[in-house]
Scaffold this active site. Structure first.
Site, PDB file in Angstrom:
ATOM      1  N   ASP A  84      -6.036   8.063  -3.814  1.00 26.36           N
ATOM      2  CA  ASP A  84      -5.945   7.074  -4.889  1.00 26.36           C
ATOM      3  C   ASP A  84      -4.497   6.660  -5.150  1.00 26.36           C
ATOM      4  O   ASP A  84      -4.214   5.487  -5.407  1.00 26.36           O
ATOM      5  CB  ASP A  84      -6.529   7.650  -6.179  1.00 26.36           C
ATOM      6  N   CYS A 125      -9.868  15.790  -2.879  1.00 24.56           N
ATOM      7  CA  CYS A 125      -9.341  14.794  -3.817  1.00 24.56           C
ATOM      8  C   CYS A 125     -10.423  13.938  -4.461  1.00 24.56           C
ATOM      9  O   CYS A 125     -11.605  14.161  -4.289  1.00 24.56           O
ATOM     10  CB  CYS A 125      -8.289  13.934  -3.123  1.00 24.56           C
ATOM     11  N   ASP A 126      -9.944  12.900  -5.131  1.00 24.06           N
ATOM     12  CA  ASP A 126     -10.695  12.222  -6.177  1.00 24.06           C
ATOM     13  C   ASP A 126     -12.101  11.760  -5.801  1.00 24.06           C
ATOM     14  O   ASP A 126     -13.075  12.136  -6.429  1.00 24.06           O
ATOM     15  CB  ASP A 126      -9.899  11.021  -6.687  1.00 24.06           C
ATOM     16  N   LYS A 127     -12.242  10.884  -4.833  1.00 18.23           N
ATOM     17  CA  LYS A 127     -13.565  10.327  -4.532  1.00 18.23           C
ATOM     18  C   LYS A 127     -14.336  11.187  -3.540  1.00 18.23           C
ATOM     19  O   LYS A 127     -15.554  11.058  -3.421  1.00 18.23           O
ATOM     20  CB  LYS A 127     -13.426   8.910  -3.964  1.00 18.23           C
ATOM     21  N   CYS A 189      -2.972  16.949  -6.313  1.00 18.21           N
ATOM     22  CA  CYS A 189      -1.939  16.866  -7.352  1.00 18.21           C
ATOM     23  C   CYS A 189      -2.299  17.812  -8.491  1.00 18.21           C
ATOM     24  O   CYS A 189      -3.443  17.865  -8.937  1.00 18.21           O
ATOM     25  CB  CYS A 189      -1.831  15.439  -7.868  1.00 18.21           C
ATOM     26  N   GLU A 437      -8.409   1.491 -10.281  1.00 14.22           N
ATOM     27  CA  GLU A 437      -7.683   2.180 -11.345  1.00 14.22           C
ATOM     28  C   GLU A 437      -6.527   1.309 -11.811  1.00 14.22           C
ATOM     29  O   GLU A 437      -5.896   0.606 -11.010  1.00 14.22           O
ATOM     30  CB  GLU A 437      -7.144   3.527 -10.848  1.00 14.22           C
ATOM     31  N   SER A 462      -6.756   6.448 -13.693  1.00 16.36           N
ATOM     32  CA  SER A 462      -6.502   7.730 -13.042  1.00 16.36           C
ATOM     33  C   SER A 462      -6.622   8.831 -14.069  1.00 16.36           C
ATOM     34  O   SER A 462      -6.444   8.612 -15.270  1.00 16.36           O
ATOM     35  CB  SER A 462      -5.098   7.727 -12.434  1.00 16.36           C
TER      36      SER A 462
END
Length: 546
Positions: A84, A125-127, A189, A437, A462
């Site tokens: 992202d 990670c995110d997705k 992160c 985002e 985010s």
């Protein structure tokens, strides 16, 4: 034991049995072994481009060791792993959320087409985390999730008297501020963004081995956790322990409560409905509203000074579950074959400053608030744990933009003032398309010192976002939602304590504007995103393809 993989060499067609066995021989796979052993898929999101996934090839090797040691056979395949952050504030961000559903589709269709007996999902990670969880829920077979773990932000490797990793504590020090945004190691992160939110929620759902999700990606214990994961999946196949035994209605209620408790990302309001849809479990924004009184237990950045590494050292998610067990159904099943209560009973809180008791929670209310009102008839979302107390109620004149880039230019040019409510519209799942985002705009506001300027959007944020930023407004502008009818100067009121988002314009005026409304339609490249725009559901329904 009857296995899915028996079809390879034990179907009703002797000719096809020989043919399939012969094809596998070319890949170095002995069909005779698979007759006696379960065949495990390793769905890996390793990529050299993404910090959160760069190390997952090593974890996959350890998973393989564990599968073989436990008497199984295995084969690895890969899926995309978008970052992202790298996609932020340019056209690439429109394609990131859409990849969540592609990842789920890739895994589901591949596993259904090949006769695997169980699956290990490796993600960071995110997705990718929710995409893999969606696939896990759809397939409903023996499945185990292995997180890539958090990384370490480079602020930890400096002389740091504040003992904080949060960027908000270093606004006047460009060097230290940059260190809070620099990844020093592999792993997600270190903040409580979407990546770590869903790594934590894997523990709540019980789809990973207890205590493994928060182990940092760079730590040797993560390699041991990977091997144990490989060993356990073989046992799950023999036990017939399938994913939907973990993805129960009670487990989803637990997940919402713990999202509140950890100060989780607002993207949870997108991904939990999508996972529930995949598991065929009823779910709506009412789940978040029902959990409004769950306190924000943790002060993890961007809500406070700590990082997920501190959470791990303090006892990890099992310790958080222990502190919050009064808000949980502890009878839900886990991949250990035992209920969540067993994980809680074994947990230890090693640092009650980082993981405090409920009576000393960071905030008395939940991390995420659902807002309703004439500007958001079908709900909107805000991360209230990241909003300063004096900004829980705010109002001001609107200044409207149909692109994030235009808003960023206006902020840099000094056209935005501290009392403004920035309106970013046509950013929804259908409108953008892809629901990008808006971190670029929120960072520009912060860097310009406009801490009291609010932002509302039908896009999303985010997990790093803080301040009075309202997202996921439904209906979105491209659907003719009220956000499309706002004009510069209209007064917008955000009232988080009363869960309201109000456009102070009378209905007669809005009706007149609606008659004259011409939708803005963003250009989209030929290909997948045109299909996405056509079939994507609203954000309040998880932005799933249906």
């Amino acid at each position: 034991m009857s296995k899915r993989s028996d079809i390879i060499s034990n179907s009703e067609s002797p000719l096809m049995n020989v043919f399939r066995s012969g094809l596998l021989h070319g890949a170095g796979i002995n069909a005779e072994r698979i007759k006696k052993r379960p065949l495990i898929a390793i769905a890996n999101s390793h990529t050299e481009m993404t910090t959160g996934h760069a190390h997952l090839d090593r974890l996959a090797k350890k998973v393989r060791d564990g599968v073989l040691a436990a008497g199984g056979e295995c084969a690895e395949f890969n899926v995309p792993a978008p970052c992202d952050g790298v996609a932020m504030a340019h056209d690439g961000m429109r394609f990131v959320l859409a990849q969540r559903d592609l990842i789920a589709d890739i895994i589901e269709t591949h596993i259904r087409s090949q006769p695997y007996d169980g699956v290990v999902f490796i993600a960071g990670c995110d997705k990718i985390n929710p995409g893999m969880m969606m696939a896990m829920a759809r397939l409903d077979m023996p499945s185990l999730y292995l997180s890539g773990g958090p990384g370490q932000m480079d602020i930890r490797n400096t002389a740091n008297p504040k003992q904080s990793i949060d960027h908000g504590d270093y606004q006047s020090d460009p060097f230290m501020l940059a260190k809070t945004a620099t990844c020093a190691t592999c792993g997600a992160c270190e903040i409580m963004g979407t990546a770590n939110t869903f790594q934590c929620l894997a523990e709540v759902f019980g789809i990973c081995l207890p205590g493994t999700s928060n182990i940092p990606g760079w730590h040797a214990d993560k390699l041991e956790a990977a091997r144990q994961t490989g060993e356990r999946i073989v046992g799950m196949v023999s036990e017939g322990l399938n994913a939907r035994q973990m993805f129960s209605p009670a487990a989803f209620s637990n997940a919402v409560s713990m999202t509140m408790a950890i100060g989780g990302s607002t993207n949870s309001a997108l991904h939990l409905p999508a996972i529930a849809h995949a598991a065929e479990v009823p779910f709506s924004m009412a789940h978040f509203e029902a959990a409004a009184q769950v306190p924000t237990l943790l002060a993890i950045s961007p809500n406070g000074p700590y990082g997920v590494q501190d959470l791990w050292a303090a006892g990890g998610m099992p310790a958080v579950l222990k502190q919050m067990q009064g808000f949980l159904d502890t009878g839900t099943m886990t991949v250990t074959g035992r209920p969540l209560k067993d994980t809680i009973d074994r947990a230890r809180v090693l640092n009650d400053t980082v993981i405090p008791p409920v009576e000393k929670a960071f905030r008395p209310s939940g991390g995420i608030s659902v807002l309703r009102g004439n500007l958001a008839p079908d709900t909107a979302i805000i991360k209230q744990s990241g909003v300063s107390l004096e900004m829980l109620k705010t109002s001001g004149p609107a200044i409207c933009f149909n692109s994030e880039n235009d808003a960023m230019i206006a902020i840099k040019a000094g056209k935005i003032h501290s009392n403004h409510v920035v309106v970013l519209r046509y950013m929804g799942p259908q409108g953008a398309p892809g629901m990008p985002e808006m971190l670029g705009a929120t960072i520009e506001l912060k860097m310009a010192g406009l801490k009291k300027a609010a932002l509302i959007t039908d896009g999303r944020f985010s997990g790093a976002t803080s301040g009075p930023c309202v997202g996921h407004i439904c209906p979105e502008a491209s659907k003719g939602g009220p956000i499309a009818l706002i004009e510069d100067g209209d007064i917008i009121e955000i009232d988080i304590p009363n869960n309201s988002l109000t456009l102070q314009v009378d209905e007669a005026t809005l009706s007149q504007r609606r008659e004259n409304w011409v939708p803005h339609e963003g250009a989209v490249a030929h290909g997948y995103m045109r299909l996405y725009r056509k079939y994507v559901r609203p954000a309040c329904e998880g932005a799933v393809l249906d």
